[in-house]
Write an enzyme that holds these catalytic residues in place. Structure first.
Site, PDB file in Angstrom:
ATOM      1  N   GLY A 173       4.628   1.230  -2.243  1.00 55.89           N
ATOM      2  CA  GLY A 173       4.277   2.647  -2.234  1.00 55.89           C
ATOM      3  C   GLY A 173       3.140   2.959  -1.281  1.00 55.89           C
ATOM      4  O   GLY A 173       3.184   3.946  -0.540  1.00 55.89           O
ATOM      5  N   CYS A 174       2.129   2.119  -1.287  1.00 58.01           N
ATOM      6  CA  CYS A 174       0.968   2.358  -0.428  1.00 58.01           C
ATOM      7  C   CYS A 174       1.329   2.178   1.047  1.00 58.01           C
ATOM      8  O   CYS A 174       0.815   2.892   1.910  1.00 58.01           O
ATOM      9  CB  CYS A 174      -0.181   1.446  -0.825  1.00 58.01           C
ATOM     10  SG  CYS A 174      -0.800   1.812  -2.488  1.00 58.01           S
ATOM     11  N   THR A 175       2.226   1.241   1.333  1.00 55.85           N
ATOM     12  CA  THR A 175       2.688   1.055   2.703  1.00 55.85           C
ATOM     13  C   THR A 175       3.472   2.276   3.159  1.00 55.85           C
ATOM     14  O   THR A 175       3.263   2.783   4.271  1.00 55.85           O
ATOM     15  CB  THR A 175       3.539  -0.221   2.819  1.00 55.85           C
ATOM     16  OG1 THR A 175       2.726  -1.346   2.463  1.00 55.85           O
ATOM     17  CG2 THR A 175       4.076  -0.407   4.231  1.00 55.85           C
TER      18      THR A 175
END
Length: 157
Positions: free
Chosen positions: A46-48
């Protein structure tokens, strides 16, 4: 849960180390609108996705007058690997003690698979050129967040 910011609040000043180990201060962005986004952990799916969305939208955002700062509780060396691996073109800042996240209301109770714990709440705060909160969004979704933010700022998609 730390108190959340609302539009009109003064944005808490901070100085954090970036992925190169250099100090970056919010004061250095005065006079420009700045998107400060908080994400839980570098190199996670998700953060990527969210970071790559900001990367891909950075030129558009900058043309519209916005800078971008990403903040996570990751150590500098992990941020450096993340920035290199994903070709990130904006500062990633290390908030290991989560003091800045707390000041911005982005640290608090989270629930995952029925378990409660304290952690970083995916959040975005837009700071206006005078250092005041223009937009404060909490519990945002990683996927589609940048497009939503652009719509909320009336910048189009």
């Amino acid at each position: 849960m730390t108190e959340r910011l609302i539009p009109g609040d003064p944005a808490p000043d901070f100085t954090l180390r970036n992925a190169e180990g250099q100090d970056v201060s919010l004061k250095g962005y005065r006079g420009r609108s700045t998107v400060v986004y908080f994400y839980p952990a570098a190199s996670t799916p998700g953060c990527t996705k969210e970071a790559c969305d900001f990367r891909d939208s950075l030129a558009f955002l900058q043309k519209a007058g916005y800078e971008v700062l990403g903040i996570s509780p990751d150590p500098v060396d992990k941020l450096s690997r993340f920035a290199t691996a994903e070709g990130l073109n904006f500062p990633l800042l290390s908030d290991e003690d989560h003091a800045v996240a707390e000041a911005y209301g982005a640290w608090g109770e989270k629930k995952n698979y029925g378990r409660s714990y304290q952690g970083l709440i995916r959040s975005t705060v837009v700071v206006d050129p005078e250092g005041k909160v223009a937009v404060a969004q909490y519990n945002v979704r990683a996927t589609g967040h940048v497009a939503k933010l652009r719509r909320d700022l009336n910048l189009g998609v």
